[in-house]
Design a protein around this motif. Structure first.
Motif, short mmCIF file in Angstrom:
data_model
loop_
_atom_site.label_atom_id
_atom_site.label_comp_id
_atom_site.label_asym_id
_atom_site.label_seq_id
_atom_site.Cartn_x
_atom_site.Cartn_y
_atom_site.Cartn_z
N ALA A 172 33.07 15.63 24.20
CA ALA A 172 33.26 16.24 25.52
C ALA A 172 34.63 16.87 25.70
CB ALA A 172 33.04 15.18 26.60
N ARG A 173 35.48 16.78 24.70
CA ARG A 173 36.86 17.27 24.83
C ARG A 173 36.96 18.78 24.55
NH1 ARG A 173 39.15 13.55 21.91
NH2 ARG A 173 39.80 12.27 23.68
N GLY A 174 37.81 19.46 25.30
CA GLY A 174 38.12 20.86 25.01
C GLY A 174 37.03 21.86 25.34
N PHE A 205 36.94 15.87 30.72
CA PHE A 205 35.72 16.66 30.98
C PHE A 205 35.62 16.97 32.47
CE2 PHE A 205 31.09 16.84 31.84
CZ PHE A 205 30.72 17.83 30.95
N THR A 206 35.42 18.23 32.81
CA THR A 206 35.39 18.64 34.21
C THR A 206 33.99 19.06 34.66
OG1 THR A 206 36.00 20.92 33.61
CG2 THR A 206 37.79 19.37 34.18
N GLY A 207 33.02 18.97 33.79
CA GLY A 207 31.66 19.35 34.15
C GLY A 207 30.97 18.29 34.98
N LYS A 208 29.72 18.55 35.31
CA LYS A 208 28.93 17.65 36.13
C LYS A 208 28.29 16.57 35.27
CE LYS A 208 25.19 17.68 39.56
NZ LYS A 208 24.19 18.54 40.27
N LEU A 209 28.29 15.34 35.76
CA LEU A 209 27.61 14.23 35.09
C LEU A 209 26.29 13.99 35.80
CD1 LEU A 209 27.33 11.84 33.17
CD2 LEU A 209 28.75 10.49 34.74
N LEU A 210 25.19 14.17 35.09
CA LEU A 210 23.86 13.97 35.65
C LEU A 210 23.42 12.51 35.52
CD1 LEU A 210 21.91 17.12 34.35
CD2 LEU A 210 23.20 16.84 36.46
N PRO A 211 22.42 12.10 36.27
CA PRO A 211 21.87 10.75 36.09
C PRO A 211 21.18 10.63 34.72
CG PRO A 211 21.21 11.68 38.21
CD PRO A 211 21.80 12.80 37.42
N ALA A 212 20.94 9.40 34.29
CA ALA A 212 20.20 9.16 33.05
C ALA A 212 18.84 9.82 33.14
CB ALA A 212 20.04 7.66 32.82
N ILE A 213 18.35 10.35 32.03
CA ILE A 213 17.07 11.06 32.03
C ILE A 213 15.93 10.14 32.47
CG2 ILE A 213 16.53 10.61 29.60
CD1 ILE A 213 15.92 13.88 31.63
#
Length: 230
Positions: A172-174, A205-213
């Protein structure tokens, strides 16, 4: 005139040995949602391996039920631990279905979740999974799903694991531009609630974290379809 046997199923997850009650309740709620999709006539119970006596009680209540492993990979728990526990409960030849993560509808569900998140072309998806230092089962199915995602969405897809290389904090880096992390996990247990967010924070990491599938509303529909096919 002989009556038709009532179709039945037992959904089994790993659960949390340190705190088994919340996951046991979550699986019971999942069983209700699956039964909705199956329609009248079905009996469905949800349980975990971690809750003492729960699997045994479910088997006693629904003898001959289909066994549905609510796991992401076909590995130690589905191939050895669950059959062992079922045998100890008196089920010598269980009708056990493939694990949730291997469902033929999984690639389409993953792609739909990513598209519904509103990512644009050139976005990056980080598919987070458990992984293992001793088995390739988790990584094998995760890499397979990642390849489906690349093909179905045209997006960049990285895989990162909690317990093996490439570790999630490295994957998730960079990342520049729009991104999200999709946990390829069945339930919101310790890894999804704690380890995944911690790894993403370490990576910046600056993106969105979604719930577990496995928490997605359509998970119950996939399970119901698998049970009907069986």
């Amino acid at each position: 005139m002989h009556s038709t046997p009532t179709p039945s199923a037992i959904l089994v997850a790993h659960g949390s040995p340190a705190d088994p009650v919340p996951q046991q309740a979550w699986m019971q709620a999942l069983a209700v949602r699956v039964r909705f999709w199956l329609g009248p006539g079905w009996q469905v119970r949800g349980t975990t391996l971690a809750m003492p006596g729960a699997l045994e009680a479910a088997v006693a209540a629904l003898p001959g039920a289909l066994i549905y492993p609510f796991f992401m990979a076909e590995g130690f728990f589905t191939r050895r631990q669950l059959p062992k526990r079922l045998a100890e409960a008196g089920v010598s030849a269980p009708r056990q279905l493939p694990a949730f993560g291997h469902d033929p509808g999984m690639p389409a569900l993953l792609a739909r979740v990513v598209r519904d998140a509103g990512l644009t072309d050139g976005a990056t998806v980080v598919l987070a999974a458990h992984g293992s230092q001793v088995s390739r089962a988790s990584a094998t199915i995760t890499e397979e799903m990642a390849e489906h995602l690349r093909r179905d969405t045209g997006m960049t897809v990285r895989t990162g694991y909690v317990e093996e290389d490439p570790f999630l904090q490295d994957a998730a880096r960079g990342i520049a531009g729009p991104s999200l992390c999709l946990p390829f996990f069945a339930t919101r247990a310790g890894h999804v609630a704690e380890d995944v967010p911690a790894a993403l924070a370490e990576a910046g990491f600056t993106g969105k974290l979604l719930p577990a599938i496995g928490e997605h509303a359509d998970a119950a529909r996939l399970i119901a379809a698998a049970l009907q096919r069986a």
